[in-house]
Structure formats: C-alpha cells, structure tokens
Write a protein that holds these residues in place. Structure first.
Motif, PDB file in Angstrom:
ATOM      1  N   ARG A  51      18.790 -13.630 -17.026  1.00 58.61           N
ATOM      2  CA  ARG A  51      19.146 -13.857 -18.415  1.00 58.61           C
ATOM      3  C   ARG A  51      19.580 -15.302 -18.572  1.00 58.61           C
ATOM      4  O   ARG A  51      20.512 -15.765 -17.909  1.00 58.61           O
ATOM      5  N   GLY A  52      18.882 -15.999 -19.482  1.00 62.94           N
ATOM      6  CA  GLY A  52      19.187 -17.404 -19.696  1.00 62.94           C
ATOM      7  C   GLY A  52      19.661 -17.633 -21.113  1.00 62.94           C
ATOM      8  O   GLY A  52      19.437 -16.824 -21.993  1.00 62.94           O
ATOM      9  N   GLY A  53      20.295 -18.713 -21.333  1.00 63.14           N
ATOM     10  CA  GLY A  53      20.765 -19.035 -22.673  1.00 63.14           C
ATOM     11  C   GLY A  53      22.089 -18.378 -22.967  1.00 63.14           C
ATOM     12  O   GLY A  53      22.486 -17.424 -22.319  1.00 63.14           O
ATOM     13  N   PHE A  54      22.763 -18.864 -23.920  1.00 62.80           N
ATOM     14  CA  PHE A  54      24.014 -18.255 -24.326  1.00 62.80           C
ATOM     15  C   PHE A  54      23.725 -16.971 -25.082  1.00 62.80           C
ATOM     16  O   PHE A  54      22.723 -16.859 -25.744  1.00 62.80           O
ATOM     17  N   TYR A  55      24.612 -16.015 -24.989  1.00 61.00           N
ATOM     18  CA  TYR A  55      24.329 -14.720 -25.566  1.00 61.00           C
ATOM     19  C   TYR A  55      24.106 -14.798 -27.069  1.00 61.00           C
ATOM     20  O   TYR A  55      23.268 -14.099 -27.612  1.00 61.00           O
ATOM     21  N   ASN A  56      24.817 -15.686 -27.752  1.00 61.37           N
ATOM     22  CA  ASN A  56      24.616 -15.729 -29.190  1.00 61.37           C
ATOM     23  C   ASN A  56      23.279 -16.348 -29.553  1.00 61.37           C
ATOM     24  O   ASN A  56      22.936 -16.438 -30.709  1.00 61.37           O
ATOM     25  N   GLN A  57      22.549 -16.802 -28.544  1.00 61.51           N
ATOM     26  CA  GLN A  57      21.195 -17.252 -28.795  1.00 61.51           C
ATOM     27  C   GLN A  57      20.172 -16.201 -28.384  1.00 61.51           C
ATOM     28  O   GLN A  57      18.995 -16.496 -28.309  1.00 61.51           O
ATOM     29  N   GLY A  58      20.622 -15.031 -28.058  1.00 57.24           N
ATOM     30  CA  GLY A  58      19.676 -13.943 -27.837  1.00 57.24           C
ATOM     31  C   GLY A  58      19.444 -13.553 -26.411  1.00 57.24           C
ATOM     32  O   GLY A  58      18.866 -12.516 -26.146  1.00 57.24           O
ATOM     33  N   GLY A  59      19.878 -14.370 -25.465  1.00 63.41           N
ATOM     34  CA  GLY A  59      19.788 -13.982 -24.074  1.00 63.41           C
ATOM     35  C   GLY A  59      18.384 -13.715 -23.591  1.00 63.41           C
ATOM     36  O   GLY A  59      18.084 -12.640 -23.066  1.00 63.41           O
ATOM     37  N   LYS A  60      17.488 -14.666 -23.746  1.00 62.86           N
ATOM     38  CA  LYS A  60      16.104 -14.484 -23.295  1.00 62.86           C
ATOM     39  C   LYS A  60      16.067 -14.210 -21.802  1.00 62.86           C
ATOM     40  O   LYS A  60      16.939 -14.638 -21.045  1.00 62.86           O
ATOM     41  N   LEU A  61      15.034 -13.489 -21.382  1.00 59.90           N
ATOM     42  CA  LEU A  61      14.815 -13.228 -19.964  1.00 59.90           C
ATOM     43  C   LEU A  61      13.755 -14.179 -19.434  1.00 59.90           C
ATOM     44  O   LEU A  61      12.747 -14.429 -20.085  1.00 59.90           O
ATOM     45  N   ILE A  62      14.014 -14.696 -18.245  1.00 63.38           N
ATOM     46  CA  ILE A  62      13.058 -15.550 -17.546  1.00 63.38           C
ATOM     47  C   ILE A  62      12.587 -14.764 -16.332  1.00 63.38           C
ATOM     48  O   ILE A  62      13.404 -14.340 -15.502  1.00 63.38           O
ATOM     49  N   PHE A  63      11.291 -14.560 -16.247  1.00 64.18           N
ATOM     50  CA  PHE A  63      10.718 -13.673 -15.248  1.00 64.18           C
ATOM     51  C   PHE A  63      10.148 -14.420 -14.049  1.00 64.18           C
ATOM     52  O   PHE A  63       9.673 -15.560 -14.160  1.00 64.18           O
ATOM     53  N   GLY A  64      10.191 -13.741 -12.902  1.00 66.06           N
ATOM     54  CA  GLY A  64       9.431 -14.190 -11.747  1.00 66.06           C
ATOM     55  C   GLY A  64       7.976 -13.753 -11.878  1.00 66.06           C
ATOM     56  O   GLY A  64       7.593 -13.085 -12.844  1.00 66.06           O
ATOM     57  N   GLN A  65       7.190 -14.128 -10.863  1.00 64.58           N
ATOM     58  CA  GLN A  65       5.748 -13.849 -10.926  1.00 64.58           C
ATOM     59  C   GLN A  65       5.414 -12.400 -10.615  1.00 64.58           C
ATOM     60  O   GLN A  65       4.301 -11.943 -10.888  1.00 64.58           O
ATOM     61  N   GLY A  66       6.342 -11.690 -10.017  1.00 62.60           N
ATOM     62  CA  GLY A  66       6.110 -10.295  -9.682  1.00 62.60           C
ATOM     63  C   GLY A  66       5.688 -10.118  -8.233  1.00 62.60           C
ATOM     64  O   GLY A  66       5.072 -11.006  -7.623  1.00 62.60           O
ATOM     65  N   THR A  67       6.035  -8.971  -7.664  1.00 58.57           N
ATOM     66  CA  THR A  67       5.593  -8.563  -6.326  1.00 58.57           C
ATOM     67  C   THR A  67       4.970  -7.189  -6.450  1.00 58.57           C
ATOM     68  O   THR A  67       5.590  -6.266  -6.997  1.00 58.57           O
ATOM     69  N   GLU A  68       3.751  -7.068  -5.963  1.00 58.13           N
ATOM     70  CA  GLU A  68       3.076  -5.776  -6.023  1.00 58.13           C
ATOM     71  C   GLU A  68       3.447  -4.963  -4.792  1.00 58.13           C
ATOM     72  O   GLU A  68       3.113  -5.330  -3.663  1.00 58.13           O
ATOM     73  N   LEU A  69       4.127  -3.855  -5.005  1.00 59.11           N
ATOM     74  CA  LEU A  69       4.546  -2.972  -3.915  1.00 59.11           C
ATOM     75  C   LEU A  69       3.557  -1.827  -3.778  1.00 59.11           C
ATOM     76  O   LEU A  69       3.204  -1.178  -4.771  1.00 59.11           O
ATOM     77  N   SER A  70       3.128  -1.606  -2.552  1.00 59.11           N
ATOM     78  CA  SER A  70       2.252  -0.482  -2.251  1.00 59.11           C
ATOM     79  C   SER A  70       2.951   0.374  -1.202  1.00 59.11           C
ATOM     80  O   SER A  70       3.258  -0.100  -0.107  1.00 59.11           O
ATOM     81  N   VAL A  71       3.230   1.634  -1.556  1.00 61.94           N
ATOM     82  CA  VAL A  71       3.873   2.552  -0.620  1.00 61.94           C
ATOM     83  C   VAL A  71       2.822   3.540  -0.148  1.00 61.94           C
ATOM     84  O   VAL A  71       2.276   4.313  -0.943  1.00 61.94           O
ATOM     85  N   LYS A  72       2.557   3.506   1.144  1.00 60.73           N
ATOM     86  CA  LYS A  72       1.473   4.337   1.702  1.00 60.73           C
ATOM     87  C   LYS A  72       2.024   5.637   2.273  1.00 60.73           C
ATOM     88  O   LYS A  72       3.034   5.635   2.970  1.00 60.73           O
ATOM     89  N   PRO A  73       1.352   6.756   1.967  1.00 61.63           N
ATOM     90  CA  PRO A  73       1.818   8.060   2.467  1.00 61.63           C
ATOM     91  C   PRO A  73       1.719   8.140   3.991  1.00 61.63           C
ATOM     92  O   PRO A  73       0.897   7.450   4.598  1.00 61.63           O
TER      93      PRO A  73
END
Lengths: 115, 117
Positions: free
Chosen positions: A93-115
C-alpha cells in the motif's frame, strides 16, 4: 516502476509440502502489505495481509512474514494443496491513506502444486 | 459473501470509440479503484475515488479517462477515444475505509477484458 519485486516467476511444489513465495520492496514508506491469489481470467482474490508494525500474520494454512530491515516479505502455505495452484501477487500500500491507498503490485509468481 | 461485480466481462471496440466499463463495489465500502493488467505485465493502478471525487491517479490516467459514481451503487470508468494500447484487463476494487476491521484490504472484481481493434 520496480518498487515491489517478485523475483521468481514460477514455483513447483509437491502436495503436502511447504510453499514459500518471496517478495522484495524498495520503499520504506509502505505501511501495509497484501497477498493476492489469481486464477486466469479472474480478478485477484485477497488472501492475507500484514501491517508494517508486525512481523508475522497467520490465517489457517497461510502465514506472511515481514522483515522490514531487509525490505522482504514471504508467504508460507502449509500444507500445499493442488487447489493452491495459481498466480500469487504481492502488493504494497502506497500513498497516504487520505489519497486512497493505491496498491503497487509485484509481477506475480505462478505456483504449481503437484499431487 | 459480498463481492465486487463488473460488466461486461468482455468488450470489443474499434480504435477511437468511447467505452464505459461498469462496476458495482461492495455496498458500504467507501473507497473505489480501477486497475488494469496488460497481458503479461503487472497489475497497475489507474485511479482511486472517495467521497465523489478522485483522490489519486496515475500517469496512465490522462484526459482520455474519467470515472464517475452516477448513483449509490455503480462506479464507472470511461475511456473517451480508445487506443490499441488500451487493450487490457480492467479491474475494479473497493475497500471499507479507515476505522473498521480490514480497512486496507481491497477486494477486486472479476475484470473486464477490453480489446481495441
């Protein structure tokens, strides 16, 4: 904009074992961190969050750890299940809260869980 | 469980046309957001909205974009003259606001896939 980074694009884990997803950030002003899970063609689903004043938060099989000095957080899933297979996004969460608290995301990690 | 809804799920439009993407945030939430994700890229913030006005916007959110809360339930994103590079998944999100449990958690809708040809 590389303020939030997930350096592992993918992770493969055996069912029942622990999954550890990592996230690094650069901005020490971030005050709240969140993890989201996303399936293809769906919106991000909120999983768990942590305030910057804490170092651990646990919810069922999910635990998030925050190391402020290292500007690093991790998500642990124990035990991993095949239904956990998805893309996991770290967000800060970035920015001051009274400015809405935008989220800044990472690129993501794809998780694969194998049986 | 309350959820954010978005319509349409997929919108195809020609370059230069206007599009309106619609969202119904979770009722009693106070903060509303639009994000987008271009294929293969990060989810990126566009705009936040509170108390009937924009509270923050990104560089992407230029004069071609506008947001509106026309009534007590809908929240819309308008792109006046679409460009090819506007093709992306657009996500609406809302959160409850300060002073309540989980005030900072944003809940996302399923997204609208916008294809500009």
């Amino acid at each position: 904009d590389q303020q939030v980074k997930q350096n592992s694009p993918s992770l493969s884990v055996q069912e029942g074992r622990i999954s550890i997803l990592n996230c690094d950030y650069t901005n020490s002003m971030f005050d709240y961190f969140l993890w989201y899970k996303k399936y293809p063609a769906e919106g991000p689903t909120f999983l768990i969050s942590i305030s910057s004043i804490k170092d651990k938060n646990e919810d069922g099989r999910f635990t998030v750890f925050l190391n402020k000095s290292a500007k690093h957080l991790s998500l642990h899933i124990v035990p991993s299940q095949p239904g956990d297979s998805a893309v996991y996004f770290c967000a800060a969460r970035g920015g001051f809260y009274n400015q809405g608290g935008k989220l800044i995301f990472g690129q993501g990690t794809e998780l694969s869980v194998k049986p | 469980e309350p959820e954010v809804t978005q319509t349409p799920s997929h919108q195809v439009t020609q370059m230069g046309q206007e599009v309106i993407l619609r969202c119904v945030p979770i009722s009693n939430h106070l903060y509303f957001y639009w994000y987008r994700q271009i294929l293969g890229q990060k989810v990126e913030f566009l705009v936040s909205f509170y108390n009937n006005e924009i509270s923050e916007k990104s560089e992407i959110f230029d004069d071609q974009f506008s947001v509106e809360r026309p009534d007590g339930s809908n929240f819309t994103l308008k792109i006046r003259s679409t460009k090819l590079e506007d093709s992306a998944m657009y996500f609406c999100a809302s959160n409850a606001g300060q002073g309540v449990l989980k005030a900072y958690e944003q809940y996302f809708g399923p997204g609208t896939r916008l294809t500009v040809t």
